[in-house]
Design an enzyme around this catalytic site. Structure first.
Site, PDB file in Angstrom:
ATOM      1  CG  ASN A   1      16.939  61.296 -15.568  1.00  0.00           C
ATOM      2  OD1 ASN A   1      17.230  60.887 -16.694  1.00  0.00           O
ATOM      3  ND2 ASN A   1      15.826  61.977 -15.333  1.00  0.00           N
TER       4      ASN A   1
ATOM      5  CE  LYS B   1      16.728  65.494 -15.913  1.00  0.00           C
ATOM      6  NZ  LYS B   1      16.175  66.749 -15.421  1.00  0.00           N
TER       7      LYS B   1
ATOM      8  CG  HIS C   1      11.497  63.231 -15.310  1.00  0.00           C
ATOM      9  ND1 HIS C   1      11.474  64.556 -15.707  1.00  0.00           N
ATOM     10  CD2 HIS C   1      12.523  63.119 -14.430  1.00  0.00           C
ATOM     11  CE1 HIS C   1      12.453  65.197 -15.095  1.00  0.00           C
ATOM     12  NE2 HIS C   1      13.102  64.357 -14.315  1.00  0.00           N
TER      13      HIS C   1
ATOM     14  CD  GLU D   1      13.276  67.005 -17.526  1.00  0.00           C
ATOM     15  OE1 GLU D   1      13.766  65.963 -18.003  1.00  0.00           O
ATOM     16  OE2 GLU D   1      13.862  67.704 -16.677  1.00  0.00           O
TER      17      GLU D   1
ATOM     18  CD  GLU E   1      13.076  64.221 -10.158  1.00  0.00           C
ATOM     19  OE1 GLU E   1      14.298  64.225 -10.006  1.00  0.00           O
ATOM     20  OE2 GLU E   1      12.544  64.178 -11.267  1.00  0.00           O
TER      21      GLU E   1
ATOM     22  N   GLY F   1      16.829  71.394 -12.315  1.00  0.00           N
ATOM     23  CA  GLY F   1      17.756  72.069 -13.226  1.00  0.00           C
ATOM     24  C   GLY F   1      18.044  73.522 -12.883  1.00  0.00           C
TER      25      GLY F   1
ATOM     26  CB  SER G   1      18.828  71.678  -7.788  1.00  0.00           C
ATOM     27  OG  SER G   1      18.345  72.248  -8.998  1.00  0.00           O
TER      28      SER G   1
END
Ligand code: 13P
Length: 261
Positions: A10, A12, A97, A99, A169, A175, A216
């Site tokens: 991904n 992003k 996701h 985000e 996730e 991250g 991560s």
């Protein structure tokens, strides 16, 4: 063919067309001579989809988008319909996701709608679920993740032509460079698998669903997750941005899964 292990990159909102093509080309070269198993999926930004597809050429790498519209066509400024993604050569699409939940107000309802819309067009949804740090602190993680899976799959039929992927996730490690304990991930994957078994026949769950871990993942920790029974692949963010780093992950995942089969 729907076959684990899945390795999904991904990217992003990090690469435009030029960089996405460059990294793809480097991955294609790096894969030559590597004994691979399972499926590799690259998810660039919308504008880069077609160019990445062309760079992939005949190599056995799949393309995925990072989102899609819950609508089909018409006056929806800024939206991208499933058929447009398909037309660009994608077979997969990431949906829900964290985000998108955090910054773009994605809801359980919109995610469910997008999952159905993806499947209608023959795109395989990669549905993201995971708890926040606060939810974990409050001992809510099982309940939160269970509900997210149930809601995303409400009224969704899974079949050989409509497989689905769930990506667990944990939001709080994305991250950060610090993945969760593999045993912790395995526990959550077992829970998600149980939800799937409650919804679909076992044979469908075994052959037409997969559960990935994301958060991560890098070349130093990926092998610790590989020997977990219910972890069937990885959704990789930061460590997929650099071809050499990502190639090391691919190599490790393929080696570990060959050792187990
Ligand atoms: P990182 O690998 O950078 O933690 O990102 C994970 C992710 O969000 C993939 O969708």
């Amino acid at each position: 063919m729907f076959k684990a292990p899945f390795l999904v990159a991904n990217w992003k909102m990090n690469y435009g067309i030029k960089q996405a093509v460059q990294v793809t080309a480097d991955i294609v070269v790096g894969l030559r001579g590597m004994r691979r198993k399972g499926q590799l999926v690259l998810c660039p930004s919308y504008p880069a989809l077609l160019s990445v597809k062309q760079t992939i050429g005949d190599e056995s790498i799949s393309l995925g988008a990072q989102d899609l519209s819950g609508q089909d066509r018409g006056a929806f400024t800024g939206e991208v319909a499933p058929w447009m993604i398909k037309e660009a050569g994608a077979e997969y699409v990431i949906i829900g996701h964290s985000e998108r939940k955090k910054y773009f107000s994605e809801t359980n309802e919109s995610i469910n709608n997008k999952v159905k819309n993806a499947l209608k067009e023959g795109l395989t949804p990669i549905i993201c679920v995971g708890e926040t740090f606060e939810e974990r602190q409050e001992n809510q993680k099982d309940h939160v993740v269970l509900r997210q899976v149930q809601n995303a799959l409400d009224g969704v039929k899974v079949s050989p032509i409509n497989p689905i992927i769930i990506a667990y996730e944990p939001v709080w490690v994305i991250g950060t460079g610090q993945a969760i304990e593999p045993s912790d991930a395995e526990y959550m994957h077992t829970l998600i698998r149980q939800v799937l078994i409650d919804l679909y026949p076992l044979v469908v769950v075994d052959h037409h669903t997969a559960i990935l871990y994301g958060g991560s993942v890098d070349e130093n920790n990926v092998d610790e997750f590989c020997d977990k029974e219910h972890i069937q692949g990885f959704l990789v963010g930061s460590a997929s941005l650099h071809s050499q780093q990502f190639l090391k992950i691919i190599e490790k995942v393929c080696k570990e899964s060959s050792a187990q089969s």
